[in-house]
Design a protein around this motif. Structure first.
Motif, short mmCIF file in Angstrom:
data_model
loop_
_atom_site.label_atom_id
_atom_site.label_comp_id
_atom_site.label_asym_id
_atom_site.label_seq_id
_atom_site.Cartn_x
_atom_site.Cartn_y
_atom_site.Cartn_z
N THR A 75 12.40 -54.43 55.18
CA THR A 75 12.62 -55.85 54.90
C THR A 75 11.50 -56.35 54.00
O THR A 75 10.37 -55.86 54.09
N LEU A 87 14.43 -60.64 53.64
CA LEU A 87 15.74 -60.04 53.41
C LEU A 87 15.63 -58.52 53.51
O LEU A 87 14.57 -57.95 53.28
N LYS A 90 17.80 -53.52 50.64
CA LYS A 90 18.99 -53.27 49.81
C LYS A 90 19.48 -54.56 49.15
O LYS A 90 19.90 -54.56 48.00
N GLN A 91 19.42 -55.67 49.90
CA GLN A 91 19.85 -56.94 49.34
C GLN A 91 18.89 -57.42 48.25
O GLN A 91 19.30 -57.93 47.22
N VAL A 92 17.60 -57.22 48.48
CA VAL A 92 16.60 -57.60 47.47
C VAL A 92 16.80 -56.76 46.21
O VAL A 92 16.74 -57.27 45.09
N GLN A 93 17.06 -55.50 46.41
CA GLN A 93 17.30 -54.60 45.27
C GLN A 93 18.50 -55.09 44.46
O GLN A 93 18.47 -55.10 43.23
N LYS A 94 19.55 -55.51 45.14
CA LYS A 94 20.75 -56.01 44.47
C LYS A 94 20.42 -57.29 43.69
O LYS A 94 20.86 -57.46 42.54
N ILE A 95 19.63 -58.19 44.28
CA ILE A 95 19.24 -59.44 43.61
C ILE A 95 18.42 -59.14 42.35
O ILE A 95 18.65 -59.73 41.29
#
Length: 144
Positions: A75, A87, A90-95
């Motif tokens: 996280t 977050l 994986k979500q940060v990487q996507k952003i």
């Protein structure tokens, strides 16, 4: 005969001032120069934008590289909309990847604007290019 014609020619108003300036021509030239200055300003602004995009994209690439190597915690805290939010990685990487794509699109648009404005500069004053404009044109054509 020839001396008298030459004497009359010298007395004519056209010869009294060898360099007569036409006001309309001067205004047209001034408008061209103002247009050239504004266009060159746009080119410099766009070049500055491209540099800012490239800096941010470099930081994003660095983060994405670390994320691919899995050298980041599961996280992460991200600053979004004035708040730090925790977050999943994986979500940060996507952003960050979305930001990278958006920056690339903006960079491409800025480069297209630079090309358009450089072409406009070339058309405004095709026969007389000050050294600064020549430098701008040559460095821009090399970098694009």
């Amino acid at each position: 005969g020839d001396k008298r014609a030459l004497l009359n020619l010298c007395k004519s108003p056209k010869m009294a001032s060898p360099r007569r300036y036409d006001l309309d021509e001067m205004l047209k030239r001034h408008e061209k120069l103002v247009d050239a200055e504004e266009t060159a300003g746009k080119v410099f602004q766009e070049k500055h934008s491209v540099l800012q995009f490239q800096k941010r994209m470099a930081a994003n690439r660095e983060y994405l590289s670390l994320a691919r190597k899995q050298e980041l915690p599961e996280t992460q805290h991200v600053y979004l909309g004035g708040f730090f939010v925790e977050l999943p990685a994986k979500q940060v990487q996507k952003i960050v990847q979305q930001d990278q794509d958006r920056l690339k699109a903006w960079e491409n648009k800025a480069r297209a604007n630079i090309k358009k404005n450089v072409a406009k500069l070339q058309s405004i004053l095709p026969s007389e290019r000050p050294p600064a404009v020549v430098d701008l044109l040559t460095t821009e054509s090399k970098s694009l």
